[in-house]
Design an enzyme around this catalytic site. Structure first.
Site, mmCIF file in Angstrom:
data_model
loop_
_atom_site.group_PDB
_atom_site.id
_atom_site.type_symbol
_atom_site.label_atom_id
_atom_site.label_comp_id
_atom_site.label_asym_id
_atom_site.label_seq_id
_atom_site.Cartn_x
_atom_site.Cartn_y
_atom_site.Cartn_z
ATOM 1 N N HIS A 1 0.278 -15.023 -44.625
ATOM 2 C CA HIS A 1 0.636 -13.654 -44.273
ATOM 3 C C HIS A 1 -0.658 -12.918 -43.916
ATOM 4 O O HIS A 1 -1.616 -12.922 -44.685
ATOM 5 C CB HIS A 1 1.327 -12.963 -45.451
ATOM 6 C CG HIS A 1 1.944 -11.643 -45.101
ATOM 7 N ND1 HIS A 1 3.257 -11.342 -45.372
ATOM 8 C CD2 HIS A 1 1.433 -10.541 -44.492
ATOM 9 C CE1 HIS A 1 3.530 -10.117 -44.940
ATOM 10 N NE2 HIS A 1 2.418 -9.615 -44.411
ATOM 11 N N CYS B 1 3.325 -13.447 -53.006
ATOM 12 C CA CYS B 1 4.047 -12.251 -53.454
ATOM 13 C C CYS B 1 3.084 -11.201 -53.994
ATOM 14 O O CYS B 1 2.306 -11.472 -54.922
ATOM 15 C CB CYS B 1 5.075 -12.611 -54.520
ATOM 16 S SG CYS B 1 6.036 -11.177 -55.102
ATOM 17 N N PRO C 1 11.173 -16.408 -47.090
ATOM 18 C CA PRO C 1 11.835 -16.371 -48.401
ATOM 19 C C PRO C 1 11.945 -14.930 -48.879
ATOM 20 O O PRO C 1 10.944 -14.216 -48.942
ATOM 21 C CB PRO C 1 10.888 -17.186 -49.295
ATOM 22 C CG PRO C 1 9.541 -17.025 -48.649
ATOM 23 C CD PRO C 1 9.795 -16.916 -47.177
ATOM 24 N N MET C 2 13.162 -14.505 -49.226
ATOM 25 C CA MET C 2 13.388 -13.122 -49.652
ATOM 26 C C MET C 2 14.342 -13.126 -50.839
ATOM 27 O O MET C 2 15.459 -13.664 -50.746
ATOM 28 C CB MET C 2 13.964 -12.289 -48.504
ATOM 29 C CG MET C 2 13.011 -12.141 -47.334
ATOM 30 S SD MET C 2 13.760 -11.303 -45.918
ATOM 31 C CE MET C 2 14.850 -12.595 -45.291
#
Length: 461
Positions: free
Chosen positions: A233, A164, A67-68
């Site tokens: 991540h 994020c 997702p960006m």
């Protein structure tokens, strides 16, 4: 001159020196010899259902588009899926914007019957499976947004953004900062969403600042409250610019502790990286963001690479955690712009990707595009036939693809590509033609410097 020079994408090309790795000595196993999922969790039936969903409904995806914000648009998702990606995420959306319906048209675009796209290789349902990522910090608001997505019926799962690390997430108290500052609230948010919808809920997170044990404990908490998969991540939220390699040793340890699918994110910049990560960590899929931004056809030869590396030798865990076998930091990969040979070697593929992306964009969006972002609650006809698709999205994709070939070398073309006065698919196509002409000529010959007027009006002598 284009201002898009440095930033979170400009230092992402890295290598893991000599990282060609076999499976761990004790391979990860989801089931014992009787077909029962290993572990002491009481909810055996739930885990069986999760694996059935992952394998049958999601197609057991191996390669995932991250997702960006402003970059996970429909045309780019389709392009990546044509080239081997088997699962896509949307960009991140705030919960209140989704509940208000501000992005309904954007999310519904892929399912329109009048979207005139030729058959796409390897794509079954126009960009599906698709996971929509939400961000927020209030259980009731996130649950309401999840319900809205379920009613729309255009996504296959909902992801909660707890990964994020950027300033916007810190200021808004969501993403990795909510999980770091108030983990109990973060868990309650997920619990509320799981209870509110039948759609599977996924959580994306980062390594815990307190180490591996804390990361595993956090992952197990989310597993226990009902999430269907996790995406981890391999860096902490202090690495806001992707500094250093991701920690694959930690990813492997987390995978071995879980009974649900795990997607690994971080340091996947090539097919070789994807294969190495899958085989070393035992994860169920790998995710790439910056690698696909630069090379959308990154995974086009994944099957061949997987077969080629099947008999390669093992290296130490040190390489997987960010240092080479001699204990030295893994070096950065040289930018393509640092060598004309490197730049020219991949130019045909990048031009092909860029032109295909523009063709898909012309199908998905209006030919004439606007240079500002979507206005919440106000969809202008100028913005596109189906949903607001500002030319900034297209421009940023092309800048990412061509950065290594143009920046610091062909500044006139770089500046033209980043110019806000270029605002149509046709104009972007003309710039691609200019790039091909410039980079294909003998460097000893005279180089033509194209002007914005030439690009805008297609006047080339």
């Amino acid at each position: 001159m284009c201002k898009w020079r440095r930033g979170w994408r400009s230092d992402v090309l890295r290598i893991r020196k000599g990282l060609i790795i076999e499976q761990p000595e004790q391979p990860v196993s989801k089931q014992d010899e009787n077909g029962t999922i290993c572990g002491s969790c009481e909810d055996q039936e739930r885990f069986d259902n999760i694996w059935s969903w992952w394998q049958n409904e999601m197609g057991a995806p191996k390669l995932v588009l991250a997702p960006m914000i402003g970059q996970s648009d429909l045309a780019f998702r389709l392009l990546c899926q044509e080239n081997g990606v088997t699962l896509c995420y949307t960009q991140m959306y705030l919960d209140e914007a989704i509940s208000a319906g501000e992005y309904d048209r954007e999310l519904q675009a892929a399912g329109r019957s009048d979207l005139d796209l030729e058959p796409l290789s390897g794509i079954g349902k126009r960009g599906r499976p698709l996971i929509c990522q939400l961000a927020g910090n209030r259980p009731e608001a996130m649950a309401a947004a999840a319900k809205h997505l379920e009613v729309l019926g255009v996504v296959d799962a909902i992801d909660v953004n707890y990964g994020c690390p950027q300033r916007c997430a810190k200021e808004g108290n969501y993403g990795s900062f909510l999980l770091q500052n108030d983990p109990d609230l973060a868990v309650r948010v997920v619990e509320a969403m799981v209870a509110a919808v039948k759609l599977p809920v996924v959580v994306k997170l980062r390594l815990h600042l307190d180490g591996l044990a804390a990361t595993i404990a956090t992952a197990l908490r989310f597993q226990n409250v009902g999430v269907s998969a996790l995406c981890l991540h391999g860096r902490t939220n202090t690495h806001t610019e992707h500094e250093g390699p991701a920690d694959w040793v930690a990813l492997r340890a987390v995978k071995q502790a879980l009974h649900i699918p795990l997607i690994a994110n971080g340091s996947v910049q090539s097919c070789e990286d994807a294969v190495a990560c899958l085989r070393y960590t035992g994860v169920d899929a790998v995710m790439s963001g910056t690698g696909l931004l630069r090379t959308p056809s990154l995974f086009a030869n994944f099957a061949e690479q997987f077969e080629e590396q099947s008999n390669k030798s093992v290296v130490t865990d040190a390489s997987a955690s960010g240092v080479d076998v001699d204990g030295e930091p893994v070096p950065k990969r040289a930018r393509l712009a640092d060598g004309i040979a490197l730049g020219q070697a991949g130019l045909p593929a990048i031009l092909r990707d860029a032109r295909r992306y523009l063709k898909l964009s012309s199908k998905c969006y209006a030919t004439e595009l606007i240079s500002v972002g979507p206005v919440p609650g106000k969809h202008t006809e100028l913005a596109g036939r189906y949903h607001p698709a500002p030319c900034k999205v297209i421009r940023d994709h092309l800048l990412a693809m061509f950065q290594g070939y143009l920046m610091d070398i062909h500044m006139d073309l770089w500046s033209l590509l980043g110019c806000e006065e270029v605002r149509s698919v046709i104009q972007f196509q003309e710039i691609c033609n200019c790039i091909e002409h410039r980079l294909s000529v003998d460097r000893s010959t005279e180089i033509t410097v194209f002007t914005l007027h030439q690009i805008k009006f297609s006047k080339f002598d």
